[in-house]
Design an enzyme around this catalytic site. Structure first.
Site, mmCIF file in Angstrom:
data_model
loop_
_atom_site.group_PDB
_atom_site.id
_atom_site.type_symbol
_atom_site.label_atom_id
_atom_site.label_comp_id
_atom_site.label_asym_id
_atom_site.label_seq_id
_atom_site.Cartn_x
_atom_site.Cartn_y
_atom_site.Cartn_z
ATOM 1 N N ASN A 68 -0.513 28.669 -10.030
ATOM 2 C CA ASN A 68 -1.957 28.102 -11.251
ATOM 3 C C ASN A 68 -0.051 28.325 -12.252
ATOM 4 O OD1 ASN A 68 -1.661 30.919 -10.619
ATOM 5 N ND2 ASN A 68 -1.828 31.513 -12.548
ATOM 6 N N GLN A 128 -6.901 25.364 -8.276
ATOM 7 C CA GLN A 128 -6.530 24.535 -9.894
ATOM 8 C C GLN A 128 -6.075 22.891 -9.183
ATOM 9 O OE1 GLN A 128 -4.915 24.691 -12.504
ATOM 10 N NE2 GLN A 128 -5.094 26.953 -12.548
ATOM 11 N N SER A 175 -13.231 26.681 -9.559
ATOM 12 C CA SER A 175 -13.663 27.210 -11.047
ATOM 13 C C SER A 175 -14.238 26.463 -11.809
ATOM 14 C CB SER A 175 -12.877 28.536 -11.388
ATOM 15 O OG SER A 175 -12.997 28.426 -12.563
ATOM 16 N N ALA A 176 -15.228 25.802 -11.958
ATOM 17 C CA ALA A 176 -15.616 25.082 -12.601
ATOM 18 C C ALA A 176 -15.029 24.849 -14.995
ATOM 19 C CB ALA A 176 -17.007 25.036 -13.108
ATOM 20 N N HIS A 177 -14.798 25.378 -14.602
ATOM 21 C CA HIS A 177 -13.711 25.415 -16.273
ATOM 22 C C HIS A 177 -12.538 25.214 -15.614
ATOM 23 C CE1 HIS A 177 -11.131 29.330 -16.787
ATOM 24 N NE2 HIS A 177 -12.287 30.105 -15.685
ATOM 25 N N THR A 198 -31.731 35.370 -10.631
ATOM 26 C CA THR A 198 -32.124 33.956 -10.711
ATOM 27 C C THR A 198 -30.488 33.601 -12.093
ATOM 28 O OG1 THR A 198 -33.582 34.947 -12.512
ATOM 29 C CG2 THR A 198 -33.644 33.212 -12.988
ATOM 30 N N CYS A 252 8.670 38.099 -20.906
ATOM 31 C CA CYS A 252 7.537 39.139 -21.934
ATOM 32 C C CYS A 252 6.921 37.898 -23.310
ATOM 33 C CB CYS A 252 9.419 39.692 -22.334
ATOM 34 S SG CYS A 252 10.312 40.715 -21.238
#
Ligand SMILES: Cc1ncc(COP(=O)(O)O)c(C=O)c1O
Length: 379
Positions: free
Chosen positions: A153, A181, A201-203, A239, A327
């Site tokens: 990533n 990714q 991961s859907a997002h 649920t 940093c």
């Protein structure tokens, strides 16, 4: 009027596709039943869940029973790794120090609290892992598992999961790959890959946040992640968030319908970005070998004291990117990924990660270059 933000941070998250929003809204407003209810509304919700699961299973080349819905990749990774130790007798996990923190922090927990042996596979300065070293680590090591991601990533480096999986099979080791990714951005036939576990991961592919998938190969036994109901084969009670699942399936479906066009678009964009940045900024350093078409990680030959503020200054110019290494973005720690790579003389240099999405345009790259030219010392 405020200028729209130039969003070049799609590896962090992606905007929702309008069709995904439409389908989710329909579920939220009309199909609000509980999938466990036996009346019509419940049956409709159940049918939406299972249609979504079938759609995703077909795209990923797996059986519907092999996909378990989770709240995202972090949960799926935690569950899979902890289950491997508590339930599958795994005593050694081989991984890479360049993994996402979801994996690294879970491994740290398992090492500290369960006495699991964690072994780190070596990598080169370009972030490519050493397959010979991996084979050595797996030699004569019973009850082992490998956790290595598909696309990194931070750098976009693509790990050869087919070769890694084959090595695992030769040594009877289990294999989990974090495919966060790569999912929705390349053809990922999980059923044909030598994998035991994968997470999505859907997002990251224009779907909603808070929802993802664990692929658990048929025949592998799991302890429930959440007790309390028969949902998700009794492995994750509670649920179901039907609108999220419908949104995730719609996003994956759309991504796959347009896969070839999207890939061509992203590859052209990445090429354009490389040429523009090379043209305008002499002596820059590209972190990561042959990155996947969505990501570029760049260090600039500028004074180290510019590093902490580079991302912040780009933000003030309306450009959203992530930190590349040391940093930045308010963190005083260097990126753990680049710290594992090298060369070390570049580690403290100002750097950024830019990541593209299906809606990114060349004008977004032009805006980035222009903003960087303003920030360049003596620019
Ligand atoms: C490679 C990788 N793994 C895991 C995660 C965690 O995913 P989630 O946000 O679904 O928990 C991310 C997201 O940042 C990621 O990029």
């Amino acid at each position: 009027m405020n200028k729209p933000i130039v969003y070049l941070d799609h590896a962090a998250t992606t905007p929702l596709h309008s069709e995904v929003v439409r389908q989710m809204m329909e579920v939220l407003s009309s199909d609000f039943g509980n999938p466990s209810s036996t009346h019509q509304l419940g049956r409709k919700a159940k049918q939406l869940m299972e249609t979504a699961r079938k759609k995703m299973a077909a795209i990923l080349g797996v059986q519907t029973s092999e996909l378990i819905v989770t709240s995202g990749a972090t949960e799926a990774i935690n569950w899979i790794l902890k289950n491997a130790v508590s339930h599958l007798s795994i005593r050694t996990i081989v991984s890479s120090k360049m993994e996402h923190h979801a994996t690294l922090h879970t491994l740290e927990y398992l090492s500290q609290n369960q006495g699991v042996q964690i072994l780190w596979v070596r990598n080169n300065e370009s972030g490519e892992i050493d397959l010979n070293h991996l084979a050595e680590l797996l030699q004569n090591r019973p009850a082992a598992m490998v956790a290595i991601m598909h696309v990194n990533n931070e750098t976009g480096v693509v790990n050869p999961i087919e070769q890694i999986g084959t090595l695992c099979q030769q040594h009877q080791a289990l294999f989990m790959s974090d495919c966060v990714q790569s999912a929705g951005k390349m053809n990922l036939n999980l059923g044909q890959l030598p994998l035991d576990f994968a997470v999505l991961s859907a997002h990251k592919f224009n779907g909603p946040k808070g929802i993802g998938l664990a692929y658990i190969k048929k025949g592998i036994s799991m302890t429930p992640q959440l007790h309390g109901g028969e949902q998700e084969k009794g492995w994750r009670g509670g649920t179901e968030a039907v609108h999220q699942v419908v949104g995730m399936a719609a996003a994956l479906d759309l991504a796959h319908q347009h896969l070839a066009d999207n890939q061509a678009h992203l590859t052209a964009l990445q090429k354009y970005a490389i040429s523009q940045l090379n043209t305008h900024f002499e002596g820059i350093h590209w972190n990561g070998a042959d990155p996947f078409c969505t990501i570029l990680n760049i260090s600039f030959p500028w004074p180290a004291d510019m590093a902490p503020l580079l991302v912040f200054r780009l933000d003030l110019s309306g450009i959203a990117v992530s930190r590349g290494s040391a940093c930045q973005s308010g963190s005083s720690k260097p990126s753990h990924v680049l710290a594992e790579m090298g060369p070390s003389n570049w580690l403290m240099a100002p750097s950024i990660r830019i990541s593209f999405g299906v809606n990114t345009q060349k004008t977004d790259i032009d805006a980035l270059v222009e903003a960087l030219l303003h920030l360049k010392p003596n620019g």
